[in-house]
Motif scaffolding. Sequence first.
Motif, PDB file in Angstrom:
ATOM      1  N   THR A   1       0.561  -1.470   0.077  1.00 52.15           N
ATOM      2  CA  THR A   1      -0.319   0.019   0.338  1.00 52.15           C
ATOM      3  C   THR A   1       0.467   1.538  -0.359  1.00 52.15           C
ATOM      4  OG1 THR A   1      -1.614  -0.576   1.039  1.00 52.15           O
ATOM      5  CG2 THR A   1      -1.829   1.104   1.503  1.00 52.15           C
ATOM      6  N   VAL A   2       2.316   0.888   0.694  1.00 48.48           N
ATOM      7  CA  VAL A   2       2.575   2.012   0.634  1.00 48.48           C
ATOM      8  C   VAL A   2       3.244   3.020  -0.142  1.00 48.48           C
ATOM      9  CG1 VAL A   2       4.795   3.593   2.019  1.00 48.48           C
ATOM     10  CG2 VAL A   2       2.670   1.858   3.386  1.00 48.48           C
ATOM     11  N   ARG A   3       4.022   1.721  -1.421  1.00 49.00           N
ATOM     12  CA  ARG A   3       4.638   1.560  -2.275  1.00 49.00           C
ATOM     13  C   ARG A   3       4.134   2.214  -3.154  1.00 49.00           C
ATOM     14  NH1 ARG A   3       6.905  -3.879  -2.281  1.00 49.00           N
ATOM     15  NH2 ARG A   3       7.742  -3.085  -1.003  1.00 49.00           N
ATOM     16  N   GLU A   4       2.555   1.905  -3.475  1.00 51.98           N
ATOM     17  CA  GLU A   4       1.808   1.952  -4.696  1.00 51.98           C
ATOM     18  C   GLU A   4       1.018   3.400  -4.417  1.00 51.98           C
ATOM     19  OE1 GLU A   4      -1.302  -0.734  -5.834  1.00 51.98           O
ATOM     20  OE2 GLU A   4       0.150  -2.307  -6.131  1.00 51.98           O
ATOM     21  N   GLU A   5       1.181   4.060  -3.205  1.00 51.21           N
ATOM     22  CA  GLU A   5       0.584   5.004  -2.876  1.00 51.21           C
ATOM     23  C   GLU A   5       1.580   6.292  -2.597  1.00 51.21           C
ATOM     24  OE1 GLU A   5      -3.201   5.890  -3.002  1.00 51.21           O
ATOM     25  OE2 GLU A   5      -3.127   4.098  -4.033  1.00 51.21           O
ATOM     26  N   SER A   6       2.640   6.298  -2.045  1.00 50.14           N
ATOM     27  CA  SER A   6       3.268   6.593  -2.103  1.00 50.14           C
ATOM     28  C   SER A   6       3.381   8.154  -3.137  1.00 50.14           C
ATOM     29  CB  SER A   6       4.700   7.095  -1.486  1.00 50.14           C
ATOM     30  OG  SER A   6       5.492   5.860  -2.189  1.00 50.14           O
ATOM     31  N   THR A   7       3.210   7.667  -4.191  1.00 48.08           N
ATOM     32  CA  THR A   7       3.765   8.412  -5.721  1.00 48.08           C
ATOM     33  C   THR A   7       2.621   9.999  -5.697  1.00 48.08           C
ATOM     34  OG1 THR A   7       5.496   6.941  -5.780  1.00 48.08           O
ATOM     35  CG2 THR A   7       4.357   8.543  -7.795  1.00 48.08           C
ATOM     36  N   PRO A   8       1.663   8.556  -5.547  1.00 53.61           N
ATOM     37  CA  PRO A   8       0.508  10.208  -5.890  1.00 53.61           C
ATOM     38  C   PRO A   8       0.620  10.705  -4.424  1.00 53.61           C
ATOM     39  CG  PRO A   8      -0.173   8.346  -5.410  1.00 53.61           C
ATOM     40  CD  PRO A   8       0.651   7.778  -5.902  1.00 53.61           C
ATOM     41  N   MET A   9       0.767  10.603  -3.857  1.00 55.89           N
ATOM     42  CA  MET A   9       0.356  11.121  -2.109  1.00 55.89           C
ATOM     43  C   MET A   9       1.598  12.059  -1.816  1.00 55.89           C
ATOM     44  SD  MET A   9      -1.011   8.342   0.887  1.00 55.89           S
ATOM     45  CE  MET A   9      -0.784   9.873   2.128  1.00 55.89           C
ATOM     46  N   VAL A  10       2.682  10.822  -2.230  1.00 56.92           N
ATOM     47  CA  VAL A  10       3.763  12.637  -2.125  1.00 56.92           C
ATOM     48  C   VAL A  10       3.811  13.756  -3.668  1.00 56.92           C
ATOM     49  CG1 VAL A  10       6.361  13.185  -2.681  1.00 56.92           C
ATOM     50  CG2 VAL A  10       5.619  10.821  -1.534  1.00 56.92           C
ATOM     51  N   VAL A  11       3.745  13.875  -4.224  1.00 57.24           N
ATOM     52  CA  VAL A  11       2.864  14.158  -5.740  1.00 57.24           C
ATOM     53  C   VAL A  11       2.142  15.176  -5.164  1.00 57.24           C
ATOM     54  CG1 VAL A  11       2.253  14.974  -7.726  1.00 57.24           C
ATOM     55  CG2 VAL A  11       3.960  12.984  -7.398  1.00 57.24           C
ATOM     56  N   THR A  12       0.183  14.961  -4.788  1.00 58.23           N
ATOM     57  CA  THR A  12      -0.660  15.708  -4.587  1.00 58.23           C
ATOM     58  C   THR A  12      -0.258  16.630  -3.272  1.00 58.23           C
ATOM     59  OG1 THR A  12      -1.782  13.866  -3.073  1.00 58.23           O
ATOM     60  CG2 THR A  12      -2.525  14.183  -5.701  1.00 58.23           C
ATOM     61  N   SER A  13       0.189  16.312  -2.033  1.00 61.68           N
ATOM     62  CA  SER A  13       0.699  17.045  -1.099  1.00 61.68           C
ATOM     63  C   SER A  13       1.617  18.279  -0.900  1.00 61.68           C
ATOM     64  CB  SER A  13       1.654  15.491   0.095  1.00 61.68           C
ATOM     65  OG  SER A  13       0.761  15.040   0.391  1.00 61.68           O
TER      66      SER A  13
END
Lengths: 283, 920
Positions: free
Chosen positions: B698-710
């Motif tokens: 989950t962390v691996r898959e969601e970290s990119t969009p979350m970091v980008v959006t954040s």
Amino acid sequence: MITILLLSAMLIGASEVQAGADSADWSGHKIILTSLQKHQYYPYVFEQQTMILMDQHGHRDVRSVRRFSRLDEDGTARFVLVFDYPEEVSGVSLLVEQQPEQVRSSQIYLPAFGKRLIRSDSSRASQYFMGSDFSLRQIMPEKIEDYHYQRGKDLSIQKTPYFRLTALPLNALIARNDGYAKRELLLRQDNLCMVRVDYFNHRGRLFKRLSAHDLQQINGPMWRANMLLMEDFERHHKTLIKIENRVFSRDYVPRYIFTAKWLMGNHKITQINRLLQQGTGKN
Amino acid sequence: MFEKIFFVGMRYRVVTLLILLLITVLTSLGLPELRVDTGLASLVSGHDPHKADYDKITAEFGSDLQTVIYLHDAKLWTPERLATLESLHYALKELPFVERLEDVFTLQVIAGKDGAVAAHILLKEAPDSIEAAQKAKQEALYNPLIKGNFVSSDGKSTAIILSIHPDPHDPDFDHHAYVALEQLISAYQPQFDELFQMGAPRLHAELKTILFHDMRFLAPLSASVLMLVVVFFLRSGTAAVLPLITSLLSLIWTFGIMGWWGVPLNILSVMLPSLVIVMGSTESTHMITSYFQGLIRHNHGEDKAQTVASATRYMMLHMAVPTVLTVATTALGFASNILNNIGLIQDFAVASTLAISFNGIITLLFVPLILQTFGPGFDTRHNSQRYRISQMFTHLFQVIKERFYYLFLFAIVLLCAFFIQQASRIHVSNDPMSYLQPSHPLIKDNETIHRHLSGMKIFFITLEATREKAFLDPKYIDRMVEIQSFINSQGVFDRSTSLADYLALTNRELHDGNPEYYVVPRTRDLVAQYLMFFHRTVLEPYVSHDYRRANIIVRHNISDSDTLNRHIEELREAAQNIAGVDVHVLVNGENLMVNAATEDLLWAQIESLLILLLVIALLMSIMFTSLKGGLVALVPNLIPITLMFGMMGLMDISLNPGTVMVAVVAIGIAIDGTIHLFSRYNTLTRKASDYDSAVLHTVREESTPMVVTSLALALGFAILIFSDFTLVAQFGALAAATVLFALFSNLIITPMIMARVRLVSLHQILSLPLNISKLATSPLFQGLSHYEIRKAILIFESVHYHQGDVLMKRGETGCSMFMVLSGEVEVVCHTVGDHPLTNTLSEGSIFGEIGYTRELPRTVNARALKDVEVLIFNYRRMKRDLQFFPQIVAKLNFNISRILGERLADVVQRMKGCGKPPSD
């Protein structure tokens, strides 16, 4: 130099002069002069007045005032205003004297302050007096030679023809003392009765208006107004003076009334009531 | 049903586009109706109990809102300068909106000397000699009611104070008044050392100018930053352009509707374009990221159209529900501000809720429409960046979890405790002047005025007696004197003026200016007689016509609501005590009400936060079918809010109409990350036998969009720091920091919590594409409702096998039992000689149940006859899930026990007959 004194109360009291056909050629000066000359001048006048002060919200302060005025043979005009109501100001008086040589003095008596008259700075005749919208100048005699009266286009209001005059001070000092730059006077042509005075400031803006109401013919040719309304357009305030009683009699304005002693005697309204009841010169 | 709604944009592209355009055209018709409101009235709480009294008091004593024309000149008291000043005086008087004007040409003075008294206007007109001018100066400086209020102590500065009557038919009155005044005084400016206006028209006009400047400046800046961030991280032009289009449409819809509804633009609306661009982009970014994942998973080779369609469908299947939820929670965050009683915040709450909601709708319709039509057929991105982000956070999470778990938890608790302590230092402020930067010319001019004259902020202390003419009585007037003494002792207000001052001054002057007599006269008659020196309009601001009410005017320059409110409260209490039981005291003024609204700000903040947290907890509980899950989901969102409040206390940032919204907005945003993480985790746990690995994935898959959006959000918010409005800049800085706090919290703390909870999404339960009626006949699901069956299926690991795949091999050891969810499985048993026994199992059938009890070698082979979906049960997972879903797992355990018991009985029976060992 002919000095003609015109008391403010007589401002709207003029002789019943029907301006004839030749009045079309009259100058402004002639109109005002004729008005005054034809005026049946009474040098001794006593009035009982109600002074109503109205603010912009319509609140009213009512004062009862006695006014004594007389013009002595030496040309000195005197008048005294005595406040009778409200109770707190009962006995407050203003004494003004104007001599022909222009020496004017005014003194105030405040009963609560003590038995002494307070000299008021008479050089500031344009100041408002006793909280009303009238200035000392507006209740004082006026020298018509101090002004140039220009006749304007005649006016007809509700089929009544009027003369329209503009009174301009002859010099800056007079204008400064008056506190206004010019006046526009409206006189009825049928009786030369002055019914309205508009006051304009140095910028040509109308800031005050005195109007006469309830005109009444007295003792034949003379007319008097029983109500005077002074409107201050800048302060949004009005003062209405209603004449409750008027007596033309030397007896009502004896010389001693215009003295410090009489003022400090703090005469109560009851005395004058008695006089009034006995009087004969009621309107 | 969900699919039908979510797939509208994909399936009916032309119709959708036309509808979007039609709505855009219709709403744009409302744009000309949109008005701007920078007035103070919107800062006053609608529930302020003093409002009715205030209206009554100002109707009687005049307005407390004044405009000051300030001028400074070293040669002020010369005939030339005073003539110019007189000219300005008359020119100002000519302005149609000037109701009252006070200056050296209107102020009444009273002076006594040698038994004579003069009460007159200070300057009836400009003097014609230097002596007369100097005399007037002396008179002005001699008068304590003029010195400091209208003329500075050195005589070089003076103020013309205007009471302005707004034109009710002119919605842009303040601007017009400001321009008219500015045009007029600009002609006089060369003739004085300094000349400027200060007051509500200027404040409103300046606020409006800044508002438009900020909107023009900040929106493109936010858009540029967003594009740069998205292009840098996602390497996609489409991903960068799409949010801009959706934002533009959302803003047209929002502003158009605001125009129709009469909701004005205000100083907070400055943020709206930036907010919509930045916050709206988060959904687009998540969707586009998902689209690219779809491209990888559903690559149809040369058939680009098919690939694009599949990827778009994949995106909508995975992102539609989270998008709806995140939009709903964000909109809810903004909407919760509607509870605020302050008009400014209410209007912004309506505007922002509309904008965020519209953006969500447009994104869900427009993004799939565009991607399906113009979307790239292959992943154009350079993945190394994405990989690095994923790796970094996964590694960080692993290191913390494995090595510093307790230390980390302790540090978080300590940090939160420290920030909570700092948060207690937060003060509240609602002063309009504080909205501007300290370097703004208006603030500088205000300081200039305050250096030379009393502050231009005014409030009234109104005393209402039960007795008629009470304030002619020295006993009552003395109480005013005492209240004024108390004001002086407070030491924070510049000056107070009342009827008592006029009386004391008159008393002094009637005693030849002897300062010993600067006291209120001792008899009622003398009071009344002194007052005859003044025209009623001079006394009007201080006493009612019937002398039943008196008014003390207090001037000050306090901009800190906290200080002001504290001293006003103290003054209210003291004034009432001094005034006694027969006099009712009101301390009132528009600036007091504006500042008093801080209390509303505070309570509204608490109320909004609690309601939002409650609604989010409820929403999350429903979404994940667990109250515990709903509450747990709040934890990672409370941490950034705690840090944000702590930071405000630490950096001395006040709670104002701008910063008051950060918490609720930040929760609305932070919860988005949590929803995305939980949703992904749910999906992954179904495919993984180990929760920990599901968390890592989950962390691996969601970290990119979350970091980008954040990052995009943080930078977008940070852009607001460039606003000329302090409150907008503070909002931007705090929101940016909070978004980063939320990112940290979501990527480190949320996974830690996730690993300890097991949630099932309601959407997954409802949309499970299985024949539940048939599965319900399975002995494993006996006694379970259809809902429980669906949930049970989602709790356990499910595995998909293709036709021909081997599910189980004889001789291999295994510890799971299987249930066929869909498809058919062939089980081959070699128990009778060498002739295999085959059995075909379909939906609801179970096999391999012996492995559930103990890890034993398999005795049968199992092979998929078609594509098969099987549910896998093993003891360890059952034991763990028992704590998360006790009711369902208990029922399943009961059923498994019965199945195993029957199987045992069957085997024993068979052993009695042939002495063979039991098989799977």
